[in-house]
Design a protein around this motif. Structure first.
Motif, PDB file in Angstrom:
ATOM      1  N   LEU A  83      55.454  26.629  71.235  1.00  0.00           N
ATOM      2  CA  LEU A  83      54.069  27.040  71.417  1.00  0.00           C
ATOM      3  C   LEU A  83      53.791  28.444  70.918  1.00  0.00           C
ATOM      4  CD1 LEU A  83      53.504  25.596  75.001  1.00  0.00           C
ATOM      5  CD2 LEU A  83      52.730  24.606  72.838  1.00  0.00           C
ATOM      6  N   LEU A  84      54.785  29.361  70.995  1.00  0.00           N
ATOM      7  CA  LEU A  84      54.560  30.746  70.608  1.00  0.00           C
ATOM      8  C   LEU A  84      54.159  30.838  69.140  1.00  0.00           C
ATOM      9  CD1 LEU A  84      57.489  32.583  72.453  1.00  0.00           C
ATOM     10  CD2 LEU A  84      55.120  32.292  73.185  1.00  0.00           C
ATOM     11  N   GLY A  85      53.084  31.568  68.880  1.00  0.00           N
ATOM     12  CA  GLY A  85      52.592  31.742  67.511  1.00  0.00           C
ATOM     13  C   GLY A  85      51.641  30.651  67.066  1.00  0.00           C
ATOM     14  N   GLN A  86      51.465  29.630  67.855  1.00  0.00           N
ATOM     15  CA  GLN A  86      50.549  28.532  67.508  1.00  0.00           C
ATOM     16  C   GLN A  86      49.133  28.892  67.938  1.00  0.00           C
ATOM     17  OE1 GLN A  86      51.924  24.736  68.850  1.00  0.00           O
ATOM     18  NE2 GLN A  86      49.925  23.755  68.662  1.00  0.00           N
ATOM     19  N   GLU A  87      48.125  28.424  67.180  1.00  0.00           N
ATOM     20  CA  GLU A  87      46.743  28.686  67.554  1.00  0.00           C
ATOM     21  C   GLU A  87      46.415  27.892  68.805  1.00  0.00           C
ATOM     22  OE1 GLU A  87      42.177  28.446  65.831  1.00  0.00           O
ATOM     23  OE2 GLU A  87      43.807  27.447  64.789  1.00  0.00           O
ATOM     24  N   ILE A  88      45.785  28.541  69.771  1.00  0.00           N
ATOM     25  CA  ILE A  88      45.504  27.898  71.053  1.00  0.00           C
ATOM     26  C   ILE A  88      44.578  26.707  70.904  1.00  0.00           C
ATOM     27  CG2 ILE A  88      43.595  29.466  71.560  1.00  0.00           C
ATOM     28  CD1 ILE A  88      44.395  29.255  74.523  1.00  0.00           C
ATOM     29  N   ALA A  89      43.654  26.769  69.927  1.00  0.00           N
ATOM     30  CA  ALA A  89      42.669  25.685  69.776  1.00  0.00           C
ATOM     31  C   ALA A  89      43.331  24.355  69.474  1.00  0.00           C
ATOM     32  CB  ALA A  89      41.674  26.050  68.670  1.00  0.00           C
ATOM     33  N   THR A  90      44.527  24.370  68.849  1.00  0.00           N
ATOM     34  CA  THR A  90      45.187  23.115  68.482  1.00  0.00           C
ATOM     35  C   THR A  90      45.720  22.367  69.688  1.00  0.00           C
ATOM     36  OG1 THR A  90      47.298  24.265  68.151  1.00  0.00           O
ATOM     37  CG2 THR A  90      45.828  24.076  66.245  1.00  0.00           C
ATOM     38  N   LEU A  91      45.736  22.979  70.858  1.00  0.00           N
ATOM     39  CA  LEU A  91      46.230  22.308  72.062  1.00  0.00           C
ATOM     40  C   LEU A  91      45.152  21.462  72.735  1.00  0.00           C
ATOM     41  CD1 LEU A  91      48.341  25.135  73.785  1.00  0.00           C
ATOM     42  CD2 LEU A  91      49.111  23.393  72.161  1.00  0.00           C
ATOM     43  N   GLU A 133      34.980  28.524  69.991  1.00  0.00           N
ATOM     44  CA  GLU A 133      33.757  29.184  70.427  1.00  0.00           C
ATOM     45  C   GLU A 133      33.996  29.982  71.713  1.00  0.00           C
ATOM     46  OE1 GLU A 133      30.810  26.222  70.882  1.00  0.00           O
ATOM     47  OE2 GLU A 133      30.712  25.697  68.730  1.00  0.00           O
ATOM     48  N   GLN A 134      34.729  29.381  72.620  1.00  0.00           N
ATOM     49  CA  GLN A 134      35.015  30.079  73.874  1.00  0.00           C
ATOM     50  C   GLN A 134      35.924  31.298  73.634  1.00  0.00           C
ATOM     51  OE1 GLN A 134      33.431  29.359  76.500  1.00  0.00           O
ATOM     52  NE2 GLN A 134      32.591  27.353  75.902  1.00  0.00           N
ATOM     53  N   PHE A 135      36.832  31.187  72.658  1.00  0.00           N
ATOM     54  CA  PHE A 135      37.711  32.314  72.342  1.00  0.00           C
ATOM     55  C   PHE A 135      36.911  33.504  71.833  1.00  0.00           C
ATOM     56  CE2 PHE A 135      39.944  34.620  68.944  1.00  0.00           C
ATOM     57  CZ  PHE A 135      40.964  35.216  69.692  1.00  0.00           C
ATOM     58  N   VAL A 136      35.922  33.261  70.971  1.00  0.00           N
ATOM     59  CA  VAL A 136      35.096  34.346  70.435  1.00  0.00           C
ATOM     60  C   VAL A 136      34.350  35.032  71.574  1.00  0.00           C
ATOM     61  CG1 VAL A 136      33.120  34.885  68.965  1.00  0.00           C
ATOM     62  CG2 VAL A 136      34.886  33.306  68.151  1.00  0.00           C
ATOM     63  N   ARG A 137      33.810  34.248  72.511  1.00  0.00           N
ATOM     64  CA  ARG A 137      33.101  34.829  73.658  1.00  0.00           C
ATOM     65  C   ARG A 137      34.052  35.709  74.499  1.00  0.00           C
ATOM     66  NH1 ARG A 137      30.942  30.554  77.301  1.00  0.00           N
ATOM     67  NH2 ARG A 137      30.174  32.433  78.394  1.00  0.00           N
ATOM     68  N   ALA A 138      35.259  35.178  74.745  1.00  0.00           N
ATOM     69  CA  ALA A 138      36.222  35.920  75.564  1.00  0.00           C
ATOM     70  C   ALA A 138      36.658  37.210  74.876  1.00  0.00           C
ATOM     71  CB  ALA A 138      37.440  35.051  75.858  1.00  0.00           C
ATOM     72  N   LEU A 139      36.845  37.171  73.536  1.00  0.00           N
ATOM     73  CA  LEU A 139      37.272  38.350  72.802  1.00  0.00           C
ATOM     74  C   LEU A 139      36.210  39.439  72.832  1.00  0.00           C
ATOM     75  CD1 LEU A 139      39.670  39.383  71.129  1.00  0.00           C
ATOM     76  CD2 LEU A 139      38.523  38.516  69.076  1.00  0.00           C
ATOM     77  N   GLN A 140      34.932  39.022  72.979  1.00  0.00           N
ATOM     78  CA  GLN A 140      33.837  39.988  73.063  1.00  0.00           C
ATOM     79  C   GLN A 140      33.669  40.536  74.469  1.00  0.00           C
ATOM     80  OE1 GLN A 140      30.567  37.676  71.597  1.00  0.00           O
ATOM     81  NE2 GLN A 140      31.106  37.989  69.432  1.00  0.00           N
ATOM     82  N   GLU A 189      33.102  38.662  77.280  1.00  0.00           N
ATOM     83  CA  GLU A 189      32.316  37.823  78.183  1.00  0.00           C
ATOM     84  C   GLU A 189      33.244  37.036  79.098  1.00  0.00           C
ATOM     85  OE1 GLU A 189      29.436  35.353  76.312  1.00  0.00           O
ATOM     86  OE2 GLU A 189      29.040  36.780  74.693  1.00  0.00           O
ATOM     87  N   GLY A 190      32.728  36.704  80.281  1.00  0.00           N
ATOM     88  CA  GLY A 190      33.485  35.842  81.176  1.00  0.00           C
ATOM     89  C   GLY A 190      33.368  34.396  80.732  1.00  0.00           C
ATOM     90  N   VAL A 191      34.494  33.726  80.624  1.00  0.00           N
ATOM     91  CA  VAL A 191      34.510  32.336  80.151  1.00  0.00           C
ATOM     92  C   VAL A 191      35.047  31.450  81.263  1.00  0.00           C
ATOM     93  CG1 VAL A 191      35.535  30.737  78.506  1.00  0.00           C
ATOM     94  CG2 VAL A 191      34.759  32.986  77.737  1.00  0.00           C
ATOM     95  N   PHE A 192      34.278  30.386  81.603  1.00  0.00           N
ATOM     96  CA  PHE A 192      34.697  29.448  82.638  1.00  0.00           C
ATOM     97  C   PHE A 192      34.164  28.074  82.253  1.00  0.00           C
ATOM     98  CE2 PHE A 192      34.202  27.312  86.759  1.00  0.00           C
ATOM     99  CZ  PHE A 192      35.494  27.457  87.249  1.00  0.00           C
ATOM    100  N   TYR A 193      35.061  27.152  81.901  1.00  0.00           N
ATOM    101  CA  TYR A 193      34.606  25.820  81.483  1.00  0.00           C
ATOM    102  C   TYR A 193      35.746  24.824  81.640  1.00  0.00           C
ATOM    103  CZ  TYR A 193      37.173  25.773  77.000  1.00  0.00           C
ATOM    104  OH  TYR A 193      38.138  25.745  76.049  1.00  0.00           O
ATOM    105  N   ASN A 194      35.432  23.524  81.476  1.00  0.00           N
ATOM    106  CA  ASN A 194      36.403  22.446  81.581  1.00  0.00           C
ATOM    107  C   ASN A 194      36.701  21.891  80.199  1.00  0.00           C
ATOM    108  OD1 ASN A 194      36.239  22.798  84.309  1.00  0.00           O
ATOM    109  ND2 ASN A 194      34.885  21.039  84.669  1.00  0.00           N
TER     110      ASN A 194
END
Length: 865
Positions: free
Chosen positions: A561-569, A578-585, A587-592
């Motif tokens: 898993l190390l070094g792999q893009e999280i979105a591929t999981l 989209e949620q990653f961009v919000r979190a990097l800025q 913002e609080g991210v909470f979703y299912n």
């Protein structure tokens, strides 16, 4: 002429002229004082035909300096004490005081003669002739000739002796002038050499030793010493002429005492003592030869009395004022040497202190291991102060006790972990007051605590202790004991305060490091052992770390898993980006979201994302929560709701139907209905409804621990028989066989009868529900030991798989069968009811071989309410 008397040899004028000529020649042959005296005495005795002769040489104060004694044809060692008595009270003293010669034909008849006869002398003096050695202004000596025959000397002998005395006086003065000149030359050379050495070397011991050695060239002494001031004492530092060095090292004098050394120090002037044995307060030191003649000169440097120089003679009256002036000159050079050495020591000490503090700072910066830093610090302290031991004690949080953390030197292992209360001992006092302590004599200090010495076998003499402070708070103590120099100085205290400041810095750094390390370790432990899966990604969305739970849940190794893009999981990688961009800025991210697992499966996750910074770089922490169990519980809740509604609706429907029929029959008399049967149906339906509601409420009370047991003594066989009888109609209707067996005899149980009955009813109801027609159900009660009863309900149903053996006792949990019905609360109630009695319940079963539910209840004595 009497028998035994000798005939005097009379010298002719030519003989006397010859003697005077020889005397003049021999007296001018050399300027050695003792040589002059001996030659003069020998010729004098020859001139007057004397048996015994003596020549006393006097100083400027007409005190005895040297005595030469000739008898029996040889020079012998004179008795100086007797010579001084003769000079003071005898004939020689009269000659000196009156500056006149004396002829005594018979000493027994002359009161000026001091009658002293030593036992070893065979013949007593009978006649004496005595002449002074006169110069123009003073008497420089006395020449005496003695014979054992009365009337042996006459006027001619007296005149001859006067002539000789005149020449001897001139020769003595010449020799004295030569000796004085030679002494001045030697003194000049000696002082020059000393000055050269004083300016060429800073080794104080070497300089002081040289001063004593060179002093012996110009002033005779049997022993000499140089004392240096230490506080209010004069302590010996250098010496010569003593046989017992250990005895000399023990010599010291209080400056506040009445000792003669204290007088020299107070007056700051040299002092000559003819015989110290006559001085009040003088004490002969053990192991030191007896001293008589003595000179003491102070060592004064830059207006400060820094010591004293003493010279000693075993003979009284050895020294004169001129000797004292010479000793004082040497004392001045010794004072200069002491001042130079102390100045150099001060400069050297400051350089060593700077070097020491620099090295200490480097040692502190080299490690964040507190014990290692403190141990290195204490080793440096002990080496720098040349102390027997050094240690650090820290104040323990909570108790406030002072606990020794690190020690170096003697008894180091025994000192570590020794504990002192606040204020206990000198270290405890320092920790309590925050003040440093410089103790020259620790055992005489009322604050000293002997317990540590008694425990370790160490003996504390002098010590210095300083507080370790962070701000205004004292967090520990640094102490050093027993310096090789004897005691610590104020400069040592100041330096140790600087060391304590460095120790405080080291402790603070170590604490910060420990807190940071502990926080990291706690976070790592929480991260790794979290029950929820956690990921950490960098600013590019690449996985930087994952915990064990995530790897277990998705069936992947961490390294994969190390070094792999999280979105591929995720099943929907676009939404994750989209949620990653919000979190990097930020913002609080909470979703299912759905996470892909091995084997193309997926898991529902609830995800919370937070931006964090580490070493200036942004990271995203993704904390996930598995929703599978929540969804299953929600599904079970919905099913339970449907079942409860169904179970409530059926008895309510029966009640409502019965009441409607009764109402209709009451209003229309033509309608004939069995009212009693309808009331019975309504009553049974109401009881079922009550039992269902009571079961739900009872379960809630047991789970919350609020249920109060109504204990009483219960007949087990009677209770079980009642339950079996109650369930028998249902068993008969389903063509089953129900048996009960008891171990005899069974003791009564102290239990809540209603709860245990409902446990048995629930177990029998389940057994009937899952046992096919024609099956067998067995209830058995046994006594496995003296302390408990074992209940067992066995059936011949389909059995329960092993993986469900624990799960079936959880609320709402059920083993799914086609025949299965119910709320999933019955076994949960059984478990809670049995455990409320201090027992336990379990199931033994294999698929296809039925199930046996067992529960164990303890036998307890009845307790009075």
């Amino acid at each position: 002429m009497k028998q035994g008397e000798s005939t005097k040899r009379r010298l002719s004028p030519s003989d006397r002229l010859d003697i005077m000529t020889r005397l003049a020649r021999e007296l001018t042959a050399g300027l050695d004082m003792m040589g002059v005296l001996r030659r003069a005495l020998a010729l004098s005795m020859q001139a007057v035909d004397a048996a015994v002769g003596s020549l006393m040489l006097l100083d400027e104060q007409e005190r005895l300096m040297v005595t030469v004694l000739l008898k029996d044809g040889g020079f012998v060692k004179p008795d100086l004490g007797l010579a001084r008595r003769v000079l003071q009270d005898g004939l020689a003293g009269w000659v000196v005081r009156n500056r006149q010669p004396a002829l005594v034909p018979d000493v027994d008849s002359d009161p000026r003669w001091l009658r002293v006869l030593k036992p070893e002398e065979k013949a007593a003096p009978a006649a004496v002739v005595c002449a002074p050695l006169l110069l123009s202004s003073r008497v420089v000596g006395v020449l005496s000739c003695i014979h054992h025959q009365v009337g042996y000397f006459d006027q001619d002998d007296l005149e001859m002796l006067q002539l000789i005395a005149g020449q001897v006086a001139v020769a003595v003065e010449n020799a004295r002038l030569f000796a004085a000149e030679e002494q001045r030359r030697v003194l000049a050379d000696t002082l020059s050499e000393i000055a050269r050495v004083v300016t060429a070397t800073l080794d104080l011991d070497e300089v002081l030793s040289l001063i004593l050695e060179q002093l012996g060239r110009v002033v005779f002494y049997d022993s000499a010493s140089i004392f240096l001031r230490q506080g209010q004492r004069l302590v010996v530092r250098a010496w010569r002429g003593f046989e017992d060095d250990e005895a000399v090292r023990a010599i010291s004098f209080e400056l506040e005492s009445g000792h003669i050394m204290a007088r020299v120090a107070a007056s700051r002037e040299p002092l000559v003592v003819e015989d110290v044995q006559q001085i009040e307060g003088w004490e002969n030191a053990k192991g030191i030869h007896t001293i008589h003649g003595w000179i003491g000169a102070p060592l004064v440097a830059r207006g400060e009395m820094v010591g004293a120089l003493t010279v000693d003679s075993r003979e009284p009256g050895t020294y004169s004022g001129s000797d004292a002036r010479i000793v004082a000159a040497f004392a001045d050079y010794a004072a200069i040497a002491v001042a130079n050495a102390r100045l150099w020591q001060q400069v050297y000490r400051q350089l060593k202190e700077v070097e020491f503090l620099h090295a200490t700072g480097q040692a502190i910066a080299a490690s964040l291991d507190l014990d290692q830093v403190l141990r290195s610090l204490m080793n440096s302290v002990r080496e720098h102060f040349r102390a027997d031991a050094a240690s650090v004690a820290l104040v323990e949080e909570g108790t406030g006790d002072l606990v020794f953390r690190v020690a170096s030197g003697a008894a180091a292992n025994e000192v570590v972990n020794v504990r002192l209360k606040q204020g206990q001992g000198i270290a405890g006092w320092v920790a309590q007051t925050g003040q440093p302590a410089l103790i020259p004599a620790a055992r005489e200090d009322e604050r000293f605590y002997r317990g540590v010495d008694e425990k370790t076998g160490f003996r504390t003499r002098a010590m210095v202790a300083v507080p370790i402070k962070l701000g205004q708070e004292t967090i520990g103590v640094v102490e050093a004991m027993n310096p090789q120099e004897g005691e610590f100085k104020p400069a040592d205290l100041k330096l140790l305060m600087n060391v304590a400041a460095l120790a405080a810095s080291a402790i603070q750094n170590a604490r910060h490091f420990t807190r940071a390390r502990d926080a990291e370790q706690r976070y790592a432990a929480l991260f790794e052992n979290s029950a929820d899966p956690i990921l950490i990604t960098d600013e590019h969305g690449l996985i930087a770390d994952v915990n064990r739970k995530l790897c277990e849940m998705i069936g992947r190794e961490k390294e994969q898993l190390l070094g792999q893009e999280i979105a591929t999981l995720f099943l929907n990688p676009g939404e994750m980006r989209e949620q990653f961009v919000r979190a990097l800025q930020g913002e609080g991210v909470f979703y299912n979201a759905e996470v892909v697992t091995r084997g193309e499966g997926s898991l529902p996750f609830e995800i919370r994302a937070t931006r964090v910074f580490h070493r200036g770089r942004p990271y995203i922490q993704w904390v996930c929560h598995d929703l599978s169990e929540r969804l299953e519980l929600e599904q079970a809740r919905q099913e339970l709701t449907r079942m409860i509604i169904h179970d409530l609706r059926n008895p309510l429907s029966s009640i409502m139907s019965s009441l409607e029929l009764i109402r209709a029959a009451t209003m229309d008399k033509s309608i004939a209905v069995p009212v009693d049967q309808l009331f019975a149906i309504a009553q049974r339906s109401g009881e079922r409804l009550y039992l269902l509601i009571d079961s739900i409420l009872g379960l809630a009370r047991l789970e919350s621990g609020e249920a109060k047991l109504d204990r009483r003594m219960v007949d087990v066989e009677e209770m079980v028989a009642e339950v079996v009888e109650q369930m028998q109609p249902t068993v008969t209707a389903r063509e089953m066989r129900l048996e009960s067996h008891f171990a005899s005899p069974l003791p009564p149980l102290w239990v809540d009868r209603d709860l245990i009955q409902r446990v048995l009813l629930n177990l029998l109801d389940n057994a009937i529900k899952f046992t096919p027609a024609g099956g067998e159900i067995r209830v058995e009660v046994t006594r496995p030991d003296e302390k408990s009863l074992l209940f067992a309900v066995a059936d011949t149903g389909p059995g329960i798989p092993p993986e469900y053996h624990d799960h079936i006792f959880v609320r709402f949990a059920r083993v799914y069968h086609e025949e299965a019905r119910g709320t999933g609360l019955g076994l949960t109630f059984c478990k809670l009811a049995v455990e409320a009695h201090g027992g336990r319940i379990w199931v033994e079963s294999e698929p296809g071989h039925g199930a046996t539910f067992k529960f164990l209840l303890p036998l307890v004595e009845k307790k009075e309410e």
